[in-house]
Design a protein around this motif. Structure first.
Motif, PDB file in Angstrom:
ATOM      1  N   SER A  46       0.817  -1.217   0.000  1.00 30.18           N
ATOM      2  CA  SER A  46       0.000   0.000   0.000  1.00 30.18           C
ATOM      3  C   SER A  46       0.853   1.270   0.000  1.00 30.18           C
ATOM      4  N   VAL A  47       2.130   1.149   0.380  1.00 29.50           N
ATOM      5  CA  VAL A  47       3.016   2.318   0.381  1.00 29.50           C
ATOM      6  C   VAL A  47       3.150   2.889  -1.028  1.00 29.50           C
ATOM      7  N   GLU A  48       3.165   2.033  -2.034  1.00 24.88           N
ATOM      8  CA  GLU A  48       3.345   2.474  -3.414  1.00 24.88           C
ATOM      9  C   GLU A  48       2.025   2.569  -4.183  1.00 24.88           C
ATOM     10  N   THR A  49       0.926   2.299  -3.502  1.00 23.72           N
ATOM     11  CA  THR A  49      -0.373   2.259  -4.177  1.00 23.72           C
ATOM     12  C   THR A  49      -0.905   3.657  -4.438  1.00 23.72           C
ATOM     13  N   GLU A  50      -1.488   3.842  -5.610  1.00 22.94           N
ATOM     14  CA  GLU A  50      -2.165   5.091  -5.951  1.00 22.94           C
ATOM     15  C   GLU A  50      -3.663   4.809  -5.947  1.00 22.94           C
ATOM     16  N   PHE A  51      -4.308   5.060  -4.810  1.00 18.45           N
ATOM     17  CA  PHE A  51      -5.730   4.758  -4.674  1.00 18.45           C
ATOM     18  C   PHE A  51      -6.554   5.703  -5.534  1.00 18.45           C
ATOM     19  N   ARG A  52      -7.527   5.128  -6.254  1.00 18.83           N
ATOM     20  CA  ARG A  52      -8.426   5.932  -7.071  1.00 18.83           C
ATOM     21  C   ARG A  52      -9.397   6.709  -6.170  1.00 18.83           C
ATOM     22  N   ASP A  53     -10.051   7.707  -6.773  1.00 19.10           N
ATOM     23  CA  ASP A  53     -10.948   8.558  -5.985  1.00 19.10           C
ATOM     24  C   ASP A  53     -12.077   7.768  -5.321  1.00 19.10           C
ATOM     25  N   ASP A  54     -12.501   6.674  -5.967  1.00 17.09           N
ATOM     26  CA  ASP A  54     -13.608   5.890  -5.421  1.00 17.09           C
ATOM     27  C   ASP A  54     -13.111   4.693  -4.600  1.00 17.09           C
ATOM     28  N   GLU A  55     -11.825   4.654  -4.255  1.00  9.84           N
ATOM     29  CA  GLU A  55     -11.265   3.563  -3.469  1.00  9.84           C
ATOM     30  C   GLU A  55     -10.932   4.050  -2.060  1.00  9.84           C
ATOM     31  N   ASN A  56     -11.572   3.454  -1.074  1.00  2.53           N
ATOM     32  CA  ASN A  56     -11.311   3.772   0.328  1.00  2.53           C
ATOM     33  C   ASN A  56     -10.305   2.750   0.864  1.00  2.53           C
ATOM     34  N   PRO A  57      -9.078   3.171   1.183  1.00  2.88           N
ATOM     35  CA  PRO A  57      -8.047   2.208   1.599  1.00  2.88           C
ATOM     36  C   PRO A  57      -8.462   1.321   2.770  1.00  2.88           C
ATOM     37  N   LYS A  58      -9.084   1.892   3.777  1.00  2.00           N
ATOM     38  CA  LYS A  58      -9.476   1.109   4.951  1.00  2.00           C
ATOM     39  C   LYS A  58     -10.520   0.065   4.581  1.00  2.00           C
ATOM     40  N   GLU A  59     -11.510   0.471   3.794  1.00  2.00           N
ATOM     41  CA  GLU A  59     -12.568  -0.455   3.393  1.00  2.00           C
ATOM     42  C   GLU A  59     -12.014  -1.558   2.495  1.00  2.00           C
ATOM     43  N   LEU A  60     -11.106  -1.199   1.593  1.00  2.00           N
ATOM     44  CA  LEU A  60     -10.513  -2.202   0.704  1.00  2.00           C
ATOM     45  C   LEU A  60      -9.699  -3.221   1.495  1.00  2.00           C
TER      46      LEU A  60
END
Length: 262
Positions: free
Chosen positions: A89-103
Motif C-alpha cells: 500500500s506504500v506504493e499504491t495510488e488509490f483511485r478517488d472511489d477507493e477507500n483504503p481502509k474499506e478495501l
C-alpha cells in the motif's frame, strides 16, 4: 564498461513474452510500450494491491500445506495478508472511489472466505511457480498460482462483479501454462472472489481445447513481430481506456491527440 555490457545483455522487448504481456499488448499497444519499453512509472491501484495481498496470504497457506496437508489457522493467514497489504500500500495510488481502509478490510474478509470454502478441498502439488519454454517459436514464461495433486491448474482472482463465461484472456493464459508445465494436463479451474456487497466465491471448471492451444501458437509470434516492428497503437475503443484505469493517458493524448475518457 560493466554497465554497458549489462545493458547489451538485457533482452530486447518481446524476446521473452508472457500471457500477461501478450494480453497487455493486444489490449493497448501504447500502454504496453509505456510499461515494457519505456519503463514509465505505473503505480498499482487499490484493487490491484488487494489482489496481490490476497494471493500472498493464500499462497503462504498452500505453500506449507504441500508438506503438512493442513490449512493454517485463519488468524495466521490474515496476518500474512495484513503484512502484504502494509508493504504494497506504500506504493499504491488509490483511485478517488477507493477507500483504503474499506478495501483492506474487504480483502481480509475475502481471504477468510477462500480459506473456509475452497482451501479445505485443495491439496497443492506446487504453488506460485515459474514455467518457461517455447510456443510458436517464441520464448514464453509465466507464473502459475497453484497446481493440485491431480494436475489441475487453479487460478485465484478477485473481481468487482460475478464473472460470466471464461474470458479469452484467461483461456489464453491457461492454454499457455498447460503447454509449459512438464506433464501438465488440460484441466483448470478459475476461482473468483467477488467484491460485491455480499461477497461470493465462484468456481468455474474448464478444459483447454485444441483451439486454445492453436491460438497461443499463432498469437505469440504475431505479437512478437508487431512489437519488434514498433506498432504501439492506443486502443481508444477499449472499456479500460480511461483516465481512471491508465497512468499514461496524458502521454497518450500528447502522442496521438484526441481525448482519453474520464
Amino acid at each position: 564498461m560493466a554497465a554497458l555490457q549489462q545493458l547489451i545483455a538485457m533482452p530486447a522487448p518481446a524476446d521473452v513474452l508472457s500471457p500477461s504481456s501478450c494480453s497487455q499488448f493486444l489490449g493497448c499497444g501504447f500502454k504496453y510500450c509505456c510499461r515494457k519499453v519505456l519503463h514509465l512509472p505505473d503505480p498499482p491501484t487499490g484493487a490491484l494491491t488487494l489482489g496481490r495481498s490476497l494471493h500472498a496470504a493464500i499462497g503462504a497457506n498452500f505453500e506449507q500445506k504441500i508438506e503438512t496437508h493442513e490449512d493454517l489457522p485463519a488468524a495466521g493467514v490474515v496476518a500474512v495478508y495484513r503484512q502484504a497489504w502494509a508493504e504494497s500500500s506504500v506504493e499504491t495510488e488509490f483511485r478517488d472511489d477507493e477507500n483504503p481502509k474499506e478495501l483492506k478490510e474487504l480483502g481480509e474478509a475475502l481471504t477468510v472466505k477462500y480459506l473456509d470454502e475452497a482451501a479445505p478441498k485443495i491439496q497443492p502439488a506446487a504453488v506460485e511457480f515459474q514455467v518457461c519454454g517455447q510456443i510458436g517459436g517464441v520464448a514464453v514464461h509465466g507464473y502459475v498460482d497453484l497446481l493440485d495433486v491431480q494436475g489441475r491448474i487453479i487460478d485465484l482472482k478477485s473481481a468487482a462483479r460475478k464473472p460470466g463465461d471464461i474470458s479469452n484472456d484467461y483461456r489464453f493464459q491457461i492454454a499457455t501454462y498447460a503447454q509449459l508445465i512438464p506433464g501438465g494436463t488440460n484441466k483448470a479451474r478459475l476461482d473468483t472472489l467477488t467484491k460485491t456487497k455480499k461477497p461470493e466465491l465462484v468456481q468455474q471448471e474448464f478444459t483447454v481445447e485444441p483451439s486454445d492451444v492453436e491460438q497461443t501458437q499463432k498469437l505469440y509470434p504475431a505479437v512478437q513481430q508487431a512489437i519488434r516492428a514498433g506498432h504501439f497503437l492506443p486502443n481508444r475503443s477499449s472499456n479500460l481506456c480511461s483516465r481512471r484505469y491508465c497512468s499514461f493517458w496524458r502521454r497518450c493524448e500528447l502522442e496521438f491527440g484526441g481525448k482519453v475518457a474520464g
